[in-house]
Write a protein that holds these residues in place. Structure first.
Motif, short mmCIF file in Angstrom:
data_model
loop_
_atom_site.label_atom_id
_atom_site.label_comp_id
_atom_site.label_asym_id
_atom_site.label_seq_id
_atom_site.Cartn_x
_atom_site.Cartn_y
_atom_site.Cartn_z
N ALA A 192 0.83 -1.21 0.00
CA ALA A 192 0.00 0.00 0.00
C ALA A 192 0.87 1.26 0.00
O ALA A 192 0.58 2.23 -0.71
CB ALA A 192 -0.92 -0.01 1.22
N ARG A 193 1.94 1.24 0.78
CA ARG A 193 2.83 2.41 0.82
C ARG A 193 3.49 2.65 -0.54
O ARG A 193 3.57 3.79 -1.01
CB ARG A 193 3.91 2.19 1.89
CG ARG A 193 4.89 3.36 2.02
CD ARG A 193 5.97 3.07 3.04
NE ARG A 193 6.77 1.92 2.70
CZ ARG A 193 7.77 1.94 1.80
NH1 ARG A 193 8.04 3.06 1.13
NH2 ARG A 193 8.47 0.85 1.55
N LEU A 194 3.94 1.58 -1.18
CA LEU A 194 4.59 1.72 -2.48
C LEU A 194 3.60 2.16 -3.56
O LEU A 194 3.94 2.96 -4.45
CB LEU A 194 5.26 0.41 -2.89
CG LEU A 194 6.46 -0.02 -2.03
CD1 LEU A 194 6.89 -1.43 -2.40
CD2 LEU A 194 7.62 0.96 -2.20
N ALA B 140 6.72 9.37 -7.20
CA ALA B 140 8.16 9.11 -7.13
C ALA B 140 8.97 10.17 -7.87
O ALA B 140 9.95 10.70 -7.36
CB ALA B 140 8.47 7.72 -7.68
N LYS B 141 8.54 10.47 -9.07
CA LYS B 141 9.31 11.42 -9.88
C LYS B 141 9.31 12.80 -9.25
O LYS B 141 10.35 13.46 -9.18
CB LYS B 141 8.71 11.48 -11.29
CG LYS B 141 9.57 12.27 -12.27
CD LYS B 141 9.05 12.10 -13.70
CE LYS B 141 9.96 12.82 -14.68
NZ LYS B 141 9.54 12.64 -16.08
N ALA B 142 8.16 13.22 -8.73
CA ALA B 142 8.07 14.53 -8.10
C ALA B 142 8.92 14.60 -6.83
O ALA B 142 9.57 15.61 -6.55
CB ALA B 142 6.62 14.87 -7.78
N GLU C 208 15.47 9.68 -11.78
CA GLU C 208 14.05 9.60 -11.41
C GLU C 208 13.42 8.34 -11.98
O GLU C 208 12.68 7.63 -11.31
CB GLU C 208 13.30 10.84 -11.91
CG GLU C 208 13.72 12.12 -11.17
CD GLU C 208 13.35 13.38 -11.94
OE1 GLU C 208 12.83 13.26 -13.06
OE2 GLU C 208 13.59 14.47 -11.43
N ASN C 209 13.71 8.06 -13.25
CA ASN C 209 13.13 6.88 -13.89
C ASN C 209 13.64 5.60 -13.23
O ASN C 209 12.89 4.64 -13.08
CB ASN C 209 13.49 6.88 -15.38
CG ASN C 209 12.78 7.99 -16.13
OD1 ASN C 209 11.73 8.46 -15.70
ND2 ASN C 209 13.36 8.42 -17.24
N SER C 210 14.91 5.57 -12.82
CA SER C 210 15.46 4.41 -12.15
C SER C 210 14.78 4.17 -10.81
O SER C 210 14.45 3.03 -10.46
CB SER C 210 16.97 4.60 -11.94
OG SER C 210 17.50 3.54 -11.19
N TYR C 211 14.56 5.24 -10.05
CA TYR C 211 13.90 5.12 -8.76
C TYR C 211 12.47 4.59 -8.93
O TYR C 211 12.05 3.68 -8.21
CB TYR C 211 13.88 6.48 -8.06
CG TYR C 211 13.13 6.48 -6.75
CD1 TYR C 211 13.65 5.85 -5.63
CD2 TYR C 211 11.89 7.10 -6.64
CE1 TYR C 211 12.97 5.85 -4.42
CE2 TYR C 211 11.19 7.10 -5.45
CZ TYR C 211 11.74 6.47 -4.34
OH TYR C 211 11.06 6.46 -3.16
N VAL D 62 10.71 1.00 -7.57
CA VAL D 62 9.44 0.90 -6.84
C VAL D 62 8.52 -0.10 -7.53
O VAL D 62 7.91 -0.96 -6.89
CB VAL D 62 8.77 2.28 -6.72
CG1 VAL D 62 7.36 2.14 -6.12
CG2 VAL D 62 9.60 3.22 -5.87
N ARG D 63 8.42 -0.01 -8.87
CA ARG D 63 7.57 -0.94 -9.62
C ARG D 63 8.04 -2.39 -9.43
O ARG D 63 7.21 -3.30 -9.26
CB ARG D 63 7.60 -0.60 -11.11
CG ARG D 63 6.87 0.70 -11.47
CD ARG D 63 6.74 0.82 -12.98
NE ARG D 63 6.28 2.15 -13.34
CZ ARG D 63 7.11 3.14 -13.69
NH1 ARG D 63 8.43 2.94 -13.74
NH2 ARG D 63 6.62 4.34 -13.99
#
Length: 419
Positions: A122-124, A131-133, A153-156, A160-161
């Motif tokens: 749920a947190r993710l 994430a990007k922001a 940003e895309n890596s982070y 998460v995904r």
């Protein structure tokens, strides 16, 4: 306890009573999370894209935070990443919204591996679209130029995904194991009954009263996060009763999805006991019943529902009758009980018995022999023996699931007790 200030922005044409109920619920959530509410700010206006509330009200909030020495600001309204950043910069305190508050509560109540995975999922799910922001804000001083952090940003976001997918796979595997267990329980003759309803309606107290156990009960929201299942005898029928997580208004899809396997305890039940706090004002009960029905509707088209008007010891008979009459269209098969005092529990079991999956009822004769006595003992264990008489044979009025009936008939036929 941690000190917090609550904030709620009301839409200009919103219902005043509903706004009051929502603010009251936010207070309850804050209390459940261990906060002491030291201040509240309410503003009626359209949302401000920078602060959710107006700029002037945000500055007023910052002053109140300092004056009250508050450690956290909690908004009822969902906040964007930029709004959280701007408000945190203005107040110099951590700022969260209602859904982050619920996640805090869930995180403290999660005690099993599955529930911890659900909370993390749920947190993710909450974090992914932001994430990007988040990275942009945290790293903006380090960027050599506009969108200079795009790769990072895309890596982070991809990390998460990936973690979301791994958790979903693990939860899906766990759910397959639970499905196998449910099928085994059905094969063994157990009916599955789930307690459901708005959070803090008294489900755990009712569970304790029915099964005579001591599941944790507190006057706060979401005390039950990990479903608890116990056996219950309902007029001779073996039932597995499960206490489940409570519902709450406006839960976002990502939170419902994360706890889908927990909600399946409700969705896969034979009967749902829908518990309501009958001591609350009628309009509050109506709103909470609507939330419960909306949460369950798509999955419970064929499931029997018994509505349990709980906490009846806290209001008069006239008040109770009025509530049950006014809410009848939302409350199928109503039963009035007080889980605390035990009043009405026998009537609840009678109503529950009427809605359990039907078993076949037959009259059968077994030989008066050692084998016949052994079969009779097994039938007492596996079905409901309404009457029995002993003469030249053992004559039994039996109610049971198909597998037991078929075995009894085969035994009687084998021993020439049926034509």
């Amino acid at each position: 306890m941690k000190r917090a200030i609550l904030v709620k922005r009301n839409d200009p044409r919103s219902d005043e009573r509903k706004n009051e109920l929502q603010l009251s619920e936010l207070r309850e959530l804050a209390h459940s999370a261990g906060y002491t509410v030291v201040g509240e700010i309410v503003q009626t206006r359209h949302p401000d894209h920078r602060y959710q509330i107006g700029r002037g009200k945000a500055e007023e909030l910052a002053l109140q935070v300092r004056d009250m020495d508050a450690e956290k600001v909690i908004f009822h309204n969902p906040l964007t990443t930029m709004q959280i950043y701007n408000l945190s910069e203005t107040c110099r305190r951590e700022v969260i919204d209602k859904f982050q508050l619920i996640l805090e509560i869930f995180a403290t109540r999660a005690t099993t591996h599955r529930s911890k995975l659900q909370v993390e999922l749920a947190r993710l799910e909450y974090e992914l679209p932001r994430a990007k922001a988040v990275i942009s804000i945290l790293k903006k001083e380090e960027r050599p130029g506009f969108m200079g952090l795009g790769g990072y940003e895309n890596s982070y976001a991809q990390d998460v995904r990936n973690r979301i997918n791994r958790i979903r796979d693990e939860l899906e595997s766990m759910e397959k194991d639970r499905d196998s267990l449910r099928r085994l329980r059905h094969a063994k003759g157990f009916a599955l009954v789930a307690l459901a309803g708005y959070t803090n309606a008294g489900k755990s107290t009712l569970f304790n009263s029915l099964v005579k156990e001591d599941v944790m009960v507190k006057d706060m929201m979401f005390t039950t996060l990990v479903p608890t299942t116990r056996s219950l005898d309902v007029e001779g029928r073996s039932v597995l009763l499960t206490d489940t997580v409570g519902f709450i208004e406006d839960l976002p899809h990502w939170m419902v999805d994360a706890f889908r396997s927990t909600l399946n305890e409700i969705f896969l039940a034979d009967v749902v006991l829908l518990v309501v706090d009958s001591a609350e004002p009628p309009e509050t009960i109506r709103r909470k019943l609507l939330v419960a029905h909306e949460t369950m509707w798509e999955q419970l088209q064929e499931v029997e529902i018994v509505t349990v008007f709980n906490k009846t010891d806290m209001l008069s008979q006239e008040e109770l009758d009025g509530r049950m009459l006014a809410l009848g269209y939302l409350a199928p098969n109503p039963v009035a009980v007080s889980a605390r005092t035990g009043v009405g529990l026998d009537a609840l079991k009678e109503e529950l018995r009427r809605h359990l999956p039907r078993w076949e009822r037959i009259s059968i004769s077994l030989p008066l022999s050692e084998e016949g006595m052994s079969m009779t003992a097994w039938l007492f264990k596996e079905g409901v023996v309404h009457s029995i008489s002993y003469g030249d044979s053992i004559d039994i009025d039996l109610e049971a699931r198909d597998g037991v009936i078929n075995k009894a008939r085969s035994f009687a036929k084998e021993h020439a007790m049926v034509p």
